[in-house]
Design a protein around this motif. Sequence first.
Motif: not given
Length: 180
Positions: A73, A77-78, A81, A84, A145
């Motif tokens: 997870r 997410n790293t 990010q 994003r 996410m």
Amino acid sequence: MSLNQLIENCKSNDSKAQGELYKLFSSKLFSICLKYSNNYAEAEDNLQDAFLIIFNKITQYKSKGSFEGWLKRITINTVLQKYRSQKVFDIVNENVVEDVELEVDEDHISIDYLLQIIQELPDRYRLVFNLYVLDGYSHKDIADMLEINIGTSKSNLARARQTLKQTIENYKTTQSLQSL
């Protein structure tokens, strides 16, 4: 040394334990990074960033649930990010495209080729496709996410499938012509 002891030692900033944890999980986490990154070098950078975060946040792991799941997870997410912050999703029109079924004839298409063409998808399509199809996240989870709307997630998945379907059809046509 047990995994629990290794985790406890990492919580104490034991560099030897951190090295062991890296050896134990780096190949699995690298495959995740590779799946969500544009290329090998970027995946290597993402793996290093993920491990820095893992070592910084390991004290937050409370031995509830799978440790490997927790690592995955953080790794996902790293990588996400970075996307994003690049705003790769801002340019997408949210008109939902008709979703297509993607059927792969395993006798004619190798898994390596399939992974290659998935890797070549535009970032926004590849990320949603991987999260939805390969990792089983819902559109709501993906939207959360990636900080996008559910409609954007659905649209990107449909466009990814359309792109893959067209690429596979072109490949089959090329293969058929070459065999004549």
